[in-house]
Design an enzyme around this catalytic site. Sequence first.
Site, PDB file in Angstrom:
ATOM      1  CE  LYS A   1      37.470  44.752  27.740  1.00  0.00           C
ATOM      2  NZ  LYS A   1      36.824  45.428  28.866  1.00  0.00           N
ATOM      3  CG  ASN A   2      40.123  47.193  29.343  1.00  0.00           C
ATOM      4  OD1 ASN A   2      38.970  47.135  28.910  1.00  0.00           O
ATOM      5  ND2 ASN A   2      40.542  46.461  30.356  1.00  0.00           N
TER       6      ASN A   2
ATOM      7  CB  VAL B   1      31.807  56.909  39.164  1.00  0.00           C
ATOM      8  CG1 VAL B   1      31.775  55.779  38.152  1.00  0.00           C
ATOM      9  CG2 VAL B   1      30.406  57.343  39.541  1.00  0.00           C
ATOM     10  CG  ASP B   2      34.305  57.242  45.197  1.00  0.00           C
ATOM     11  OD1 ASP B   2      34.373  56.288  44.397  1.00  0.00           O
ATOM     12  OD2 ASP B   2      35.018  57.328  46.210  1.00  0.00           O
ATOM     13  CG  LEU B   3      38.261  57.577  43.687  1.00  0.00           C
ATOM     14  CD1 LEU B   3      39.253  56.427  43.493  1.00  0.00           C
ATOM     15  CD2 LEU B   3      38.743  58.505  44.799  1.00  0.00           C
TER      16      LEU B   3
ATOM     17  NE  ARG C   1      34.226  47.844  37.677  1.00  0.00           N
ATOM     18  CZ  ARG C   1      34.470  47.540  36.411  1.00  0.00           C
ATOM     19  NH1 ARG C   1      33.726  46.650  35.795  1.00  0.00           N
ATOM     20  NH2 ARG C   1      35.451  48.118  35.756  1.00  0.00           N
TER      21      ARG C   1
ATOM     22  CG  ASP D   1      41.314  43.283  33.791  1.00  0.00           C
ATOM     23  OD1 ASP D   1      40.459  43.213  34.686  1.00  0.00           O
ATOM     24  OD2 ASP D   1      41.496  44.309  33.105  1.00  0.00           O
TER      25      ASP D   1
ATOM     26  NE  ARG E   1      30.520  43.501  28.429  1.00  0.00           N
ATOM     27  CZ  ARG E   1      30.022  44.289  29.360  1.00  0.00           C
ATOM     28  NH1 ARG E   1      29.202  43.804  30.251  1.00  0.00           N
ATOM     29  NH2 ARG E   1      30.334  45.560  29.411  1.00  0.00           N
TER      30      ARG E   1
ATOM     31  CB  CYS F   1      29.858  45.684  38.026  1.00  0.00           C
ATOM     32  SG  CYS F   1      31.056  44.782  37.093  1.00  0.00           S
TER      33      CYS F   1
ATOM     34  NE  ARG G   1      33.114  50.743  36.363  1.00  0.00           N
ATOM     35  CZ  ARG G   1      33.091  51.740  37.206  1.00  0.00           C
ATOM     36  NH1 ARG G   1      32.062  51.891  38.018  1.00  0.00           N
ATOM     37  NH2 ARG G   1      34.085  52.598  37.286  1.00  0.00           N
TER      38      ARG G   1
HETATM   39  N1  EPU Z   1      37.217  52.746  42.570  1.00  0.00           N
HETATM   40  C1  EPU Z   1      36.657  53.560  43.525  1.00  0.00           C
HETATM   41  N2  EPU Z   1      36.111  54.735  43.115  1.00  0.00           N
HETATM   42  C2  EPU Z   1      36.118  55.151  41.822  1.00  0.00           C
HETATM   43  C3  EPU Z   1      36.696  54.314  40.851  1.00  0.00           C
HETATM   44  C4  EPU Z   1      37.252  53.118  41.263  1.00  0.00           C
HETATM   45  O1  EPU Z   1      36.625  53.233  44.715  1.00  0.00           O
HETATM   46  O2  EPU Z   1      35.620  56.258  41.524  1.00  0.00           O
HETATM   47  C5  EPU Z   1      37.813  51.469  42.985  1.00  0.00           C
HETATM   48  C6  EPU Z   1      37.153  50.246  42.319  1.00  0.00           C
HETATM   49  O3  EPU Z   1      36.004  49.842  43.003  1.00  0.00           O
HETATM   50  C7  EPU Z   1      38.275  49.221  42.360  1.00  0.00           C
HETATM   51  C8  EPU Z   1      39.526  50.085  42.158  1.00  0.00           C
HETATM   52  O4  EPU Z   1      39.138  51.419  42.497  1.00  0.00           O
HETATM   53  O5  EPU Z   1      38.334  48.621  43.631  1.00  0.00           O
HETATM   54  C9  EPU Z   1      40.101  50.074  40.753  1.00  0.00           C
HETATM   55  O6  EPU Z   1      39.074  50.315  39.794  1.00  0.00           O
HETATM   56  P1  EPU Z   1      39.346  51.141  38.471  1.00  0.00           P
HETATM   57  O7  EPU Z   1      38.583  52.413  38.518  1.00  0.00           O
HETATM   58  O8  EPU Z   1      40.817  51.238  38.218  1.00  0.00           O
HETATM   59  O9  EPU Z   1      38.672  50.213  37.372  1.00  0.00           O
HETATM   60  P2  EPU Z   1      38.088  50.756  36.008  1.00  0.00           P
HETATM   61  O10 EPU Z   1      38.924  51.870  35.546  1.00  0.00           O
HETATM   62  O11 EPU Z   1      36.638  50.947  36.112  1.00  0.00           O
HETATM   63  C10 EPU Z   1      39.571  49.316  34.412  1.00  0.00           C
HETATM   64  C11 EPU Z   1      39.347  48.197  33.419  1.00  0.00           C
HETATM   65  C12 EPU Z   1      38.962  46.937  34.144  1.00  0.00           C
HETATM   66  C13 EPU Z   1      40.090  46.583  35.124  1.00  0.00           C
HETATM   67  C14 EPU Z   1      40.333  47.752  36.074  1.00  0.00           C
HETATM   68  C15 EPU Z   1      41.484  47.534  37.022  1.00  0.00           C
HETATM   69  C16 EPU Z   1      38.550  49.334  31.438  1.00  0.00           C
HETATM   70  C17 EPU Z   1      37.463  49.579  30.493  1.00  0.00           C
HETATM   71  N3  EPU Z   1      38.289  48.574  32.487  1.00  0.00           N
HETATM   72  O12 EPU Z   1      38.314  49.490  35.072  1.00  0.00           O
HETATM   73  O13 EPU Z   1      38.869  45.919  33.144  1.00  0.00           O
HETATM   74  O14 EPU Z   1      39.745  45.431  35.847  1.00  0.00           O
HETATM   75  O15 EPU Z   1      40.600  48.949  35.324  1.00  0.00           O
HETATM   76  O16 EPU Z   1      42.657  47.319  36.319  1.00  0.00           O
HETATM   77  O17 EPU Z   1      39.669  49.778  31.224  1.00  0.00           O
HETATM   78  C18 EPU Z   1      38.110  43.918  32.176  1.00  0.00           C
HETATM   79  O18 EPU Z   1      38.670  44.263  31.117  1.00  0.00           O
HETATM   80  O19 EPU Z   1      37.672  42.755  32.360  1.00  0.00           O
HETATM   81  C19 EPU Z   1      37.963  44.902  33.249  1.00  0.00           C
HETATM   82  C20 EPU Z   1      37.061  44.774  34.225  1.00  0.00           C
END
Ligand code: EPU
Length: 420
Positions: A22-23, A122-124, A120, A307, A399, A115, A91
């Site tokens: 999925k991811n 998206v600043d980065l 969560r 996860d 999902r 969430c 998201r």
């Molecule tokens: N973060 C920030 N700023 C940002 C983005 C992330 O501070 O702009 C923080 C987050 O709050 C968190 C950390 O960085 O503490 C890591 O988050 P990340 O951005 O890596 O998560 P993501 O890319 O939104 C993906 C997976 C998630 C998985 C995470 C971590 C997808 C669609 N989602 O999310 O999967 O938990 O990476 O490995 O790929 C799931 O499948 O159940 C799921 C939640």
Amino acid sequence: MDKLIVHGGSQLEGSVSISGSKNASLPILAATLLTKESCIIRRVPDVSDTNYMLQILQNLGAEVERASGTVIVRAEKIGHEAPYELVRKMRASVCVMGPLLSRLHKATVSLPGGCVIGDRPVDLHLRGLEGLGAEVQVEGGDLHLKCRELRGKTIDMRGKHGTTVLGTDNIMMAAVLAKGTTIIEGAACEPEVVDLANFLNKMGAKITGAGTTRIVVEGVKELHGVDHTVIPDRIEAGTFLVAGAMASTKGITLKRVEREHLTSVIELLQDAGFEIEGSGKTLTIRPGARRVGCDITTEPYPGFPTDMQAQMCALFATTPGISVVRDTIFPQRFMHCSEMKRMGADIDLNDGTAVIRGVDHLSAAPVMASDLRASAALLLAALTAKGATEISRVYHIDRGYEHIDQKLVDLGAHIERLKV
Ligand code: EPU
């Protein structure tokens, strides 16, 4: 809203085929927006999240066909606005930002809301896109991004919680058509990022270093159509390994896996007393001489995945001894523990850490799924609990797990789905 009734105590045996990831599918589907030509993507799991992403692509103007796991997307003429009604459902919809900005030089994407697994931000993502030349404004809950052109630059993906998976994806997708070379420092190394880079390279992009913390993207003028097969879902595979660990004396076999992506999960299950055999694409898990509790701290890949944290809590709930589970990536992601306590689990939660004292058995109770992996954990707990557990809000599990209840039934579990 469907419910699952799980009659605990069945023994699992036989084999199960693992679906496409999925991811990995979600950003790859978003990447189809980068070309006018048709993209064929195979082994896209039939789960709600991939359906939401396809709805977003269609809403942007792409033509989408889907037949038994293969999706064809042709984004010949597309708009730049992804509306709240669709984005709020998932998201991962933020990963259309990079491709839209890259191809159209503008994107309006609703800001994803809160969430249940934690804040969560998206600043980065935005910092990286600004680094490549985008202007970003937030208005009426929407992110408005525009640029005259994107220019390659060195972008650091690290924030206070470490790197970001979808953020790395977004910057890679924005950089592929940018002028010059982009260097992504502190990039996420997850296999799903590598799969996206492979997909983009097949489209004609020039990306090296995916799978390491330094990715180099040399901008190209144009990308073309592609035929790609998505990698196996390592989290679904990990979830079935835990199912085998908890509910099988004879052992179960997983087919179509990528063992290398599961190293940290396999090592942990071996430390917890299970035997895991197989190489390459097949894995068999069997009980070992004795089960023991373990300590886990979640980390970015190749560390133990957040996860899989909830599923391990389910395993440790009935493992003798004390286990300590710490989630450094999403410290609030422990709703499953509160529900498992209703089934008799002995768990103390404090500051992103669960201290679990293994009990002899769990007992059935009505429980509620709160997010995707929490619902998987409840399903696993219910497989061994005494009595019939009713799990509500199973749309969370739908999902991200393709027909998980049917796959478990095929292994011998006794599960009914009630259409409510
Ligand atoms: N973060 C920030 N700023 C940002 C983005 C992330 O501070 O702009 C923080 C987050 O709050 C968190 C950390 O960085 O503490 C890591 O988050 P990340 O951005 O890596 O998560 P993501 O890319 O939104 C993906 C997976 C998630 C998985 C995470 C971590 C997808 C669609 N989602 O999310 O999967 O938990 O990476 O490995 O790929 C799931 O499948 O159940 C799921 C939640």
